[in-house]
Design an enzyme around this catalytic site. Structure first.
Site, PDB file in Angstrom:
ATOM      1  N   GLY A   1      -3.187 -13.357  37.092  1.00 28.72           N
ATOM      2  CA  GLY A   1      -3.637 -14.069  35.842  1.00 28.72           C
ATOM      3  C   GLY A   1      -2.633 -14.178  34.956  1.00 28.72           C
TER       4      GLY A   1
ATOM      5  N   ASN B   1     -10.470  -6.498  28.402  1.00 29.79           N
ATOM      6  CA  ASN B   1     -11.435  -6.454  27.369  1.00 29.79           C
ATOM      7  C   ASN B   1     -12.719  -6.144  28.059  1.00 29.79           C
ATOM      8  OD1 ASN B   1     -10.048  -6.330  25.036  1.00 29.79           O
ATOM      9  ND2 ASN B   1     -10.255  -8.228  24.341  1.00 29.79           N
TER      10      ASN B   1
ATOM     11  N   ALA C   1      -2.046 -12.519  22.157  1.00 32.85           N
ATOM     12  CA  ALA C   1      -1.296 -13.629  22.717  1.00 32.85           C
ATOM     13  C   ALA C   1      -2.293 -14.794  22.769  1.00 32.85           C
ATOM     14  CB  ALA C   1      -0.977 -13.044  24.181  1.00 32.85           C
TER      15      ALA C   1
ATOM     16  N   LYS D   1     -12.734  -0.138  21.862  1.00 32.76           N
ATOM     17  CA  LYS D   1     -12.378  -1.462  21.787  1.00 32.76           C
ATOM     18  C   LYS D   1     -13.629  -2.536  22.296  1.00 32.76           C
ATOM     19  CE  LYS D   1      -8.778  -4.679  21.910  1.00 32.76           C
ATOM     20  NZ  LYS D   1      -8.166  -5.231  23.096  1.00 32.76           N
TER      21      LYS D   1
ATOM     22  N   ASN E   1     -15.917 -10.182  17.339  1.00 33.64           N
ATOM     23  CA  ASN E   1     -16.031 -11.255  18.109  1.00 33.64           C
ATOM     24  C   ASN E   1     -17.176 -11.928  18.369  1.00 33.64           C
ATOM     25  OD1 ASN E   1     -13.276 -11.271  19.049  1.00 33.64           O
ATOM     26  ND2 ASN E   1     -13.749 -10.986  20.985  1.00 33.64           N
TER      27      ASN E   1
END
Ligand code: NAD
Length: 311
Positions: free
Chosen positions: A7, A103, A129, A185, A193
């Site tokens: 990936g 995540n 990124a 996290k 988010n």
């Protein structure tokens, strides 16, 4: 060490680039034709903390690599992990280590369907990124990358990967409790988010609303209840909310990845965050109504935007 990046999108390219520059034998794997073509023809164009570089890199589709790897970093989105594991079975040997920094929740269980637990190294990363165009990426931050072996006897294997990450400038750190870091996290992604995606604004604006305290503690309380009952992890709600607020001050006027996913009409990872908490709570005999509602609302937004999801 022969390393495959399973990936090679935003984060995968950044990791592959750093590992190759420090001398590892890296192959990027992806199935995005234009990205593969551009990297094969022109090398990977990458900007690391504002500094541009170009690096010739091996890249192909998973079925085109026919060598057993020493280590494989999986870097799909959460919903792509299972399909990726199916497509790389032929490069996984008896001792190939699988490193997972995705995540979200539940990835260890997914990986165990394909490889023995002793070969799985779980972790988290705070590098960020993005992809600017096929073959052109950026990679920012300082790390760290926290890692831990999944069975006690394999600590040396995790330490070896930590060492490789340190040498490549990715700031590897051994963690004694990566499960806790993963849950914390997940709280970041399940609050910042999800709320920015739903409210269509930046972290700074969400954290300046009059309802932020009750929203944070409602969500984190549900994450903490599942973390404790399912994994025996103690997440202190008050301490986590304080941590989230301090983090929000640092990142400020930023649209997190779930917001960007919706803006670019891509499916979100909500089922592996708030959705995973809502599902687990049912299995464990209680309810997580806030996480369930947030998951439903994000899926409703995906539907309105015509985004195909795997649900
Ligand atoms: P991305 O979408 O940029 O990259 C995923 C890549 O995997 C894509 O290029 C896609 O084509 C490829 N892929 C997916 N399934 C495949 C398959 N079966 N075969 C071949 N290729 C396949 O995602 P990303 O932003 O790099 O994120 C990866 C993971 O890391 C996610 O869980 C994300 O939440 C997490 N993460 C991302 C960041 C970030 O800043 N981007 C930071 C921390 C954690």
């Amino acid at each position: 060490m022969k390393i495959a990046i399973a990936g090679s999108g935003a984060l995968g390219c950044g990791f592959g680039y750093h590992l190759q520059k420090s001398g590892e034998d890296v192959t990027l794997l992806d199935n995005w034709e234009q990205h593969i073509q551009n990297i094969s023809d022109n090398g990977l164009n990458i900007t690391v903390n504002g500094i541009e570089d170009n690096q010739t890199m091996k890249i192909c589709k998973p079925n085109e690599l026919n060598e057993e790897m020493d280590a494989i970093f999986v870097f799909t989105k959460s919903m792509g992990l299972k399909a990726m594991m199916k497509s790389i079975h032929h490069i996984i040997g008896e001792n190939t280590k699988i490193i997972c920094l995705l995540n979200g929740l539940g990835h260890l269980q997914t990986l165990e369907e394909f490889v023995p637990k002793k070969n799985i190294i779980m972790g988290t990363t705070v590098w960020t990124a993005g992809i600017d165009a096929p073959g052109i990426t950026h990679f920012d931050g300082q790390g760290p990358v926290e890692l831990q072996n999944s069975v006690p006897e394999e600590k040396d294997a995790a330490l070896q990967i930590v060492d490789i990450l340190k040498r490549s400038g990715l700031n590897g750190v051994y963690s004694d409790n990566v499960n806790y870091t993963t849950w914390r996290k997940a709280c970041v992604n399940g609050t910042m988010n999800a709320l920015c995606a739903l409210l269509d604004t930046t972290i700074e604006k969400v954290f300046a609303t009059s309802t932020i305290d009750s929203m944070l503690s409602a969500i984190v309380t549900e994450f903490a209840a599942v973390a404790k009952k399912q994994d025996g992890i103690k997440l202190d709600v008050e301490e986590t909310v304080t941590y989230l607020k301090a983090l929000a001050e640092k990142v400020g006027a930023h649209y997190p990845s779930m917001h960007q996913d919706l803006a670019n009409k891509r499916p979100t990872e909500i089922d592996f965050l708030n959705g995973a908490v809502a599902e687990a709570s049912k299995r464990l005999g209680f309810e997580a109504p806030n996480c369930q509602k947030i998951t439903d609302l994000i899926h409703a937004k995906e539907d309105i935007l015509g985004i195909q999801t795997a649900k």
